[in-house]
Design a protein around this motif. Structure first.
Motif, PDB file in Angstrom:
ATOM      1  N   GLN A  54     -21.727  13.910   8.611  1.00  9.37           N
ATOM      2  CA  GLN A  54     -20.957  12.727   9.000  1.00  9.37           C
ATOM      3  C   GLN A  54     -21.046  11.685   7.889  1.00  9.37           C
ATOM      4  OE1 GLN A  54     -22.567  11.343  12.745  1.00  9.37           O
ATOM      5  NE2 GLN A  54     -24.688  11.556  12.065  1.00  9.37           N
ATOM      6  N   LEU A  55     -19.996  10.888   7.780  1.00  3.72           N
ATOM      7  CA  LEU A  55     -19.892   9.892   6.709  1.00  3.72           C
ATOM      8  C   LEU A  55     -19.617   8.531   7.317  1.00  3.72           C
ATOM      9  CD1 LEU A  55     -19.364   8.946   3.720  1.00  3.72           C
ATOM     10  CD2 LEU A  55     -17.012   9.749   4.009  1.00  3.72           C
ATOM     11  N   VAL A  56     -20.383   7.534   6.877  1.00  2.00           N
ATOM     12  CA  VAL A  56     -20.142   6.154   7.298  1.00  2.00           C
ATOM     13  C   VAL A  56     -19.570   5.397   6.103  1.00  2.00           C
ATOM     14  CG1 VAL A  56     -21.201   4.022   8.135  1.00  2.00           C
ATOM     15  CG2 VAL A  56     -22.064   6.241   8.930  1.00  2.00           C
ATOM     16  N   GLY A  57     -18.393   4.800   6.281  1.00  2.00           N
ATOM     17  CA  GLY A  57     -17.785   4.076   5.168  1.00  2.00           C
ATOM     18  C   GLY A  57     -16.680   3.151   5.634  1.00  2.00           C
ATOM     19  N   LEU A  58     -16.185   2.384   4.680  1.00  2.00           N
ATOM     20  CA  LEU A  58     -15.110   1.438   4.986  1.00  2.00           C
ATOM     21  C   LEU A  58     -13.776   2.154   5.149  1.00  2.00           C
ATOM     22  CD1 LEU A  58     -15.828  -1.392   2.380  1.00  2.00           C
ATOM     23  CD2 LEU A  58     -16.172  -1.523   4.867  1.00  2.00           C
ATOM     24  N   THR A  59     -12.899   1.558   5.931  1.00  3.92           N
ATOM     25  CA  THR A  59     -11.518   2.006   5.983  1.00  3.92           C
ATOM     26  C   THR A  59     -10.642   0.751   6.143  1.00  3.92           C
ATOM     27  OG1 THR A  59      -9.988   3.558   7.053  1.00  3.92           O
ATOM     28  CG2 THR A  59     -11.509   2.400   8.494  1.00  3.92           C
ATOM     29  N   ASP A  60      -9.338   0.896   5.996  1.00  5.95           N
ATOM     30  CA  ASP A  60      -8.449  -0.254   6.232  1.00  5.95           C
ATOM     31  C   ASP A  60      -7.201   0.224   6.962  1.00  5.95           C
ATOM     32  OD1 ASP A  60      -6.602   0.796   4.429  1.00  5.95           O
ATOM     33  OD2 ASP A  60      -7.166  -0.531   2.789  1.00  5.95           O
ATOM     34  N   ALA A  61      -6.417  -0.728   7.433  1.00  9.58           N
ATOM     35  CA  ALA A  61      -5.268  -0.383   8.285  1.00  9.58           C
ATOM     36  C   ALA A  61      -4.232   0.450   7.523  1.00  9.58           C
ATOM     37  CB  ALA A  61      -4.621  -1.655   8.822  1.00  9.58           C
ATOM     38  N   PHE A  62      -4.089   0.204   6.201  1.00 11.05           N
ATOM     39  CA  PHE A  62      -3.070   0.916   5.419  1.00 11.05           C
ATOM     40  C   PHE A  62      -3.443   2.381   5.203  1.00 11.05           C
ATOM     41  CE2 PHE A  62      -3.718  -3.391   3.836  1.00 11.05           C
ATOM     42  CZ  PHE A  62      -2.531  -3.977   4.218  1.00 11.05           C
ATOM     43  N   HIS A  63      -4.746   2.655   5.091  1.00  7.50           N
ATOM     44  CA  HIS A  63      -5.173   4.004   4.702  1.00  7.50           C
ATOM     45  C   HIS A  63      -5.949   4.731   5.798  1.00  7.50           C
ATOM     46  CE1 HIS A  63      -4.774   1.589   0.965  1.00  7.50           C
ATOM     47  NE2 HIS A  63      -4.014   2.614   0.648  1.00  7.50           N
ATOM     48  N   ARG A  64      -5.997   4.098   6.975  1.00  3.27           N
ATOM     49  CA  ARG A  64      -6.769   4.669   8.090  1.00  3.27           C
ATOM     50  C   ARG A  64      -6.384   6.128   8.350  1.00  3.27           C
ATOM     51  NH1 ARG A  64      -4.354   2.069  12.723  1.00  3.27           N
ATOM     52  NH2 ARG A  64      -5.388   0.125  12.209  1.00  3.27           N
ATOM     53  N   ASN A  65      -5.067   6.391   8.420  1.00  6.98           N
ATOM     54  CA  ASN A  65      -4.612   7.744   8.765  1.00  6.98           C
ATOM     55  C   ASN A  65      -4.855   8.738   7.638  1.00  6.98           C
ATOM     56  OD1 ASN A  65      -3.831   6.739  11.161  1.00  6.98           O
ATOM     57  ND2 ASN A  65      -1.654   6.542  10.642  1.00  6.98           N
ATOM     58  N   LEU A  66      -4.607   8.282   6.407  1.00 10.69           N
ATOM     59  CA  LEU A  66      -4.827   9.144   5.243  1.00 10.69           C
ATOM     60  C   LEU A  66      -6.286   9.622   5.190  1.00 10.69           C
ATOM     61  CD1 LEU A  66      -3.607  10.098   2.396  1.00 10.69           C
ATOM     62  CD2 LEU A  66      -4.734   8.058   1.480  1.00 10.69           C
ATOM     63  N   ILE A  67      -7.202   8.673   5.382  1.00 10.24           N
ATOM     64  CA  ILE A  67      -8.636   9.004   5.288  1.00 10.24           C
ATOM     65  C   ILE A  67      -9.047   9.896   6.464  1.00 10.24           C
ATOM     66  CG2 ILE A  67     -10.985   8.055   5.279  1.00 10.24           C
ATOM     67  CD1 ILE A  67      -9.735   5.494   4.009  1.00 10.24           C
ATOM     68  N   ALA A  68      -8.616   9.513   7.672  1.00 12.10           N
ATOM     69  CA  ALA A  68      -9.022  10.284   8.860  1.00 12.10           C
ATOM     70  C   ALA A  68      -8.512  11.718   8.751  1.00 12.10           C
ATOM     71  CB  ALA A  68      -8.493   9.618  10.124  1.00 12.10           C
ATOM     72  N   ARG A  69      -7.243  11.857   8.272  1.00 15.29           N
ATOM     73  CA  ARG A  69      -6.657  13.200   8.189  1.00 15.29           C
ATOM     74  C   ARG A  69      -7.424  14.059   7.162  1.00 15.29           C
ATOM     75  NH1 ARG A  69      -1.513  11.783   7.423  1.00 15.29           N
ATOM     76  NH2 ARG A  69      -1.579  12.118   5.192  1.00 15.29           N
ATOM     77  N   ARG A  70      -7.660  13.496   5.986  1.00 14.87           N
ATOM     78  CA  ARG A  70      -8.319  14.270   4.937  1.00 14.87           C
ATOM     79  C   ARG A  70      -9.747  14.649   5.361  1.00 14.87           C
ATOM     80  NH1 ARG A  70      -8.668  15.602  -0.799  1.00 14.87           N
ATOM     81  NH2 ARG A  70      -6.427  15.354  -0.869  1.00 14.87           N
ATOM     82  N   MET A  71     -10.473  13.701   5.950  1.00 17.41           N
ATOM     83  CA  MET A  71     -11.859  13.988   6.329  1.00 17.41           C
ATOM     84  C   MET A  71     -11.911  15.045   7.429  1.00 17.41           C
ATOM     85  SD  MET A  71     -13.942  12.451   4.309  1.00 17.41           S
ATOM     86  CE  MET A  71     -12.805  13.223   3.199  1.00 17.41           C
TER      87      MET A  71
END
Ligand SMILES: Nc1ncnc2c1ncn2[C@@H]1O[C@H](COP(=O)(O)OP(=O)(O)OP(=O)(O)O)[C@@H](O)[C@H]1O
Ligand SMILES: [Mg+2]
Length: 310
Positions: A54-71
């Protein structure tokens, strides 16, 4: 489960150009954007090696979906702490000839409340964690001694804490004594106050870090491999590859291999072997900070591991 604190999530943008000309308007022939930062690299490599992470890190509204999908595609459980500002961007300009120019932005300045939320999220992950990896630069707003303090706080739980940092964060973690520190050649040189070029130099730094309280100090030396000290023996692991396509992020993949094998067997020599295989596997292909498990397994028997007693 391995938990990675890689707070400073980045959005990497790779622009492909014919040739970079400063001071001129240029058009890119292709642009790709994907989540990056050391925490992402370490976590996705641990997952590729087949270990729950599991990874704890920052996210933002613009990239929330991009990061969630890739992870999620890569098998990483991502706990994002969302900020109103944009994440930091890392710009890579790749010319046709292969030369890369990188521009890194300083990233958002976090409010104290956001720093607390990241640390609270990390503490909520500790219960079911076998090892913790603290990786990369701390976002602005954190104290430089954050990694040192975290290492001290988890030690009484018997939880191994592996730290990959630079500058003051690394120095303070070394002062506090850590389970494992992984400086590269330059970072080791900064700690020692003199250049670290050879295996002998690296062994001196590793032994000194151990004397100051780090159980497993490991120095990585790029193509020369890595050297670690376990309190009784110095180990050197190395693997030469024919051609390096992109070695950026090899340290992150190395650290992922180290964390996985230390969780499994607890033996530093074996962990260095897997780390070196992961570092080389990353260097063999274009993508930064990721490996294929089959490639790592093919490289592993070729890694040379020896006791280093000079
Ligand atoms: N060109 C290469 N060929 C083979 N192995 C490599 C190469 N570059 C790196 N490695 C392996 O990966 C490990 C980590 O690399 P390095 O020392 O460059 O880390 P680093 O500077 O922390 O990298 P980064 O911060 O970009 O992730 C090395 O110890 C080595 O085992
Ligand atoms: Mg590094």
């Amino acid at each position: 489960m391995i938990t990675v604190a890689g707070f400073n999530t980045a959005i990497d943008r790779l622009y492909t150009l014919d040739a970079l000309e400063p001071g001129v308007v240029q058009r890119a022939s292709a642009v790709q954007a994907y989540p990056g930062g050391k925490g992402v690299h370490v976590a996705q490599t641990i997952a590729a090696l087949g270990e729950p992470v599991q990874l704890v890190g920052l996210t933002d509204a613009f990239h929330r979906n991009l990061i969630a999908r890739r992870m999620s595609e890569r098998g990483v459980l991502f706990h994002g702490v969302e900020i109103a500002e944009e994440l930091r961007h890392c710009l890579a300009l790749r010319e046709r000839g292969g030369r890369m120019t990188e521009v890194l932005d300083p990233g958002p300045l976090l409010r104290p409340r956001t720093c607390e939320r990241l640390l609270d999220t990390l503490w909520r992950c500790v219960e079911d964690t076998a090892a913790m990896v603290l990786s990369g630069s701390l976002p602005r707003g954190f104290e430089a001694d954050t990694y040192a303090a975290l290492g001290r706080q988890v030690a009484p739980r018997g939880l191994p804490c592996l730290v990959d940092a630079s500058g003051d964060a690394l120095r303070l973690a070394a002062d506090a004594g850590a389970f494992l520190l992984k400086p590269n050649r330059d970072e080791a040189g900064q700690l020692a106050g003199r250049p670290v070029d050879t295996l002998e130099d690296a062994a001196i730094v590793a032994r000194a870090l151990h004397a100051r309280g780090t159980a497993f100090p490991v120095v990585t030396l790029g193509t020369l491999g890595a050297l670690g000290f376990d309190g009784s023996d110095c180990w050197h692991a190395s693997l030469a590859i024919a051609h390096s396509a992109n070695a950026v992020g090899s340290g992150d993949c190395f650290l992922a291999g180290l964390a996985v094998e230390l969780t499994r067997s607890g033996e530093l020599g074996r962990a260095l072997r897997l780390g070196v295989a992961c570092g080389a596997a990353n260097a063999l292909h274009e993508e930064t900070g990721y490996v294929e498990r089959a490639q790592v397994e093919a490289l592993l028997p070729q890694v040379k591991l020896v006791r280093f007693d000079r």
